[in-house]
Design a protein around this motif. Structure first.
Motif, PDB file in Angstrom:
ATOM      1  N   GLU A 128       0.833  -1.205   0.000  1.00  0.00           N
ATOM      2  CA  GLU A 128       0.000   0.000   0.000  1.00  0.00           C
ATOM      3  C   GLU A 128       0.871   1.261   0.000  1.00  0.00           C
ATOM      4  OE1 GLU A 128      -3.036   2.056   3.085  1.00  0.00           O
ATOM      5  OE2 GLU A 128      -3.421  -0.066   2.656  1.00  0.00           O
ATOM      6  N   ALA A 129       1.954   1.240   0.742  1.00  0.00           N
ATOM      7  CA  ALA A 129       2.884   2.378   0.756  1.00  0.00           C
ATOM      8  C   ALA A 129       3.500   2.581  -0.619  1.00  0.00           C
ATOM      9  CB  ALA A 129       3.972   2.162   1.803  1.00  0.00           C
ATOM     10  N   GLU A 130       3.954   1.509  -1.237  1.00  0.00           N
ATOM     11  CA  GLU A 130       4.531   1.605  -2.585  1.00  0.00           C
ATOM     12  C   GLU A 130       3.517   2.145  -3.585  1.00  0.00           C
ATOM     13  OE1 GLU A 130       6.753  -1.621  -4.383  1.00  0.00           O
ATOM     14  OE2 GLU A 130       6.965  -2.460  -2.366  1.00  0.00           O
ATOM     15  N   ASP A 131       2.303   1.621  -3.530  1.00  0.00           N
ATOM     16  CA  ASP A 131       1.258   2.065  -4.450  1.00  0.00           C
ATOM     17  C   ASP A 131       0.974   3.546  -4.277  1.00  0.00           C
ATOM     18  OD1 ASP A 131       1.088  -0.539  -5.367  1.00  0.00           O
ATOM     19  OD2 ASP A 131      -0.757  -0.988  -4.257  1.00  0.00           O
ATOM     20  N   TRP A 132       0.898   4.005  -3.031  1.00  0.00           N
ATOM     21  CA  TRP A 132       0.626   5.409  -2.759  1.00  0.00           C
ATOM     22  C   TRP A 132       1.768   6.283  -3.273  1.00  0.00           C
ATOM     23  CZ3 TRP A 132       2.849   9.560  -0.476  1.00  0.00           C
ATOM     24  CH2 TRP A 132       2.031  10.655  -0.243  1.00  0.00           C
ATOM     25  N   LEU A 133       3.017   5.889  -2.983  1.00  0.00           N
ATOM     26  CA  LEU A 133       4.174   6.680  -3.414  1.00  0.00           C
ATOM     27  C   LEU A 133       4.224   6.774  -4.941  1.00  0.00           C
ATOM     28  CD1 LEU A 133       6.882   5.302  -0.965  1.00  0.00           C
ATOM     29  CD2 LEU A 133       5.828   7.572  -0.909  1.00  0.00           C
ATOM     30  N   PHE A 134       3.967   5.654  -5.630  1.00  0.00           N
ATOM     31  CA  PHE A 134       4.004   5.678  -7.087  1.00  0.00           C
ATOM     32  C   PHE A 134       2.867   6.524  -7.659  1.00  0.00           C
ATOM     33  CE2 PHE A 134       3.157   4.060 -11.357  1.00  0.00           C
ATOM     34  CZ  PHE A 134       4.384   4.312 -11.931  1.00  0.00           C
ATOM     35  N   ALA A 135       1.689   6.408  -7.084  1.00  0.00           N
ATOM     36  CA  ALA A 135       0.548   7.205  -7.562  1.00  0.00           C
ATOM     37  C   ALA A 135       0.822   8.693  -7.376  1.00  0.00           C
ATOM     38  CB  ALA A 135      -0.733   6.802  -6.827  1.00  0.00           C
ATOM     39  N   TYR A 136       1.413   9.053  -6.256  1.00  0.00           N
ATOM     40  CA  TYR A 136       1.746  10.461  -6.010  1.00  0.00           C
ATOM     41  C   TYR A 136       2.779  10.956  -7.022  1.00  0.00           C
ATOM     42  CZ  TYR A 136       2.212  14.684  -3.217  1.00  0.00           C
ATOM     43  OH  TYR A 136       2.203  15.991  -2.788  1.00  0.00           O
ATOM     44  N   ALA A 137       3.801  10.136  -7.282  1.00  0.00           N
ATOM     45  CA  ALA A 137       4.820  10.503  -8.266  1.00  0.00           C
ATOM     46  C   ALA A 137       4.204  10.648  -9.658  1.00  0.00           C
ATOM     47  CB  ALA A 137       5.929   9.454  -8.288  1.00  0.00           C
ATOM     48  N   ALA A 138       3.321   9.734 -10.027  1.00  0.00           N
ATOM     49  CA  ALA A 138       2.655   9.810 -11.335  1.00  0.00           C
ATOM     50  C   ALA A 138       1.827  11.089 -11.431  1.00  0.00           C
ATOM     51  CB  ALA A 138       1.779   8.581 -11.548  1.00  0.00           C
ATOM     52  N   GLY A 139       1.172  11.465 -10.350  1.00  0.00           N
ATOM     53  CA  GLY A 139       0.400  12.707 -10.340  1.00  0.00           C
ATOM     54  C   GLY A 139       1.272  13.925 -10.530  1.00  0.00           C
ATOM     55  N   ILE A 140       2.437  13.932  -9.901  1.00  0.00           N
ATOM     56  CA  ILE A 140       3.375  15.056 -10.073  1.00  0.00           C
ATOM     57  C   ILE A 140       3.830  15.135 -11.524  1.00  0.00           C
ATOM     58  CG2 ILE A 140       5.731  15.823  -9.541  1.00  0.00           C
ATOM     59  CD1 ILE A 140       5.234  14.898  -6.667  1.00  0.00           C
ATOM     60  N   ILE A 141       4.157  13.990 -12.111  1.00  0.00           N
ATOM     61  CA  ILE A 141       4.605  13.975 -13.512  1.00  0.00           C
ATOM     62  C   ILE A 141       3.481  14.448 -14.424  1.00  0.00           C
ATOM     63  CG2 ILE A 141       5.286  12.456 -15.405  1.00  0.00           C
ATOM     64  CD1 ILE A 141       6.822  10.786 -13.241  1.00  0.00           C
ATOM     65  N   ASP A 142       2.269  13.948 -14.224  1.00  0.00           N
ATOM     66  CA  ASP A 142       1.144  14.375 -15.060  1.00  0.00           C
ATOM     67  C   ASP A 142       0.896  15.872 -14.950  1.00  0.00           C
ATOM     68  OD1 ASP A 142       0.682  11.827 -16.038  1.00  0.00           O
ATOM     69  OD2 ASP A 142      -0.917  11.378 -14.596  1.00  0.00           O
ATOM     70  N   CYS A 143       0.922  16.396 -13.732  1.00  0.00           N
ATOM     71  CA  CYS A 143       0.702  17.838 -13.549  1.00  0.00           C
ATOM     72  C   CYS A 143       1.809  18.647 -14.204  1.00  0.00           C
ATOM     73  CB  CYS A 143       0.612  18.187 -12.064  1.00  0.00           C
ATOM     74  SG  CYS A 143      -0.928  17.657 -11.306  1.00  0.00           S
TER      75      CYS A 143
END
Length: 84
Positions: A56-71
């Protein structure tokens, strides 16, 4: 600390997740690097609610990173990952 490397839209995303996460303290790290690894950004989350599992921690960290890249690719933060 567990390290996983992934990629997202051509960027390198390194996830560093601790085996134990404490509420309200910085734990873990995410590093986003440009395609040539010259420049990038890094952040350490402060977990308001600790994840139940390491996955769950890995999934959250990756999702947050993907959001930063998309933005950023949409012109959001001014980090300019496309040219670093």
């Amino acid at each position: 600390m567990l390290e996983r490397k992934r990629s997202y839209k051509g960027f390198h995303v390194a996830l560093f997740a601790p085996e134990a996460i404490e509420q309200g303290t910085p734990n873990g790290r995410v590093q986003i690097s440009a395609r040539d690894d010259d420049m990038g950004i890094r952040f350490t989350p402060d977990w308001p609610q600790p994840p139940a599992t390491l996955q769950e921690a890995e999934d959250w960290l990756f999702a947050y990173a993907a959001g930063i890249i998309d933005c950023e690719l949409a012109g959001g933060f001014g980090i300019d990952l496309r040219h670093e």
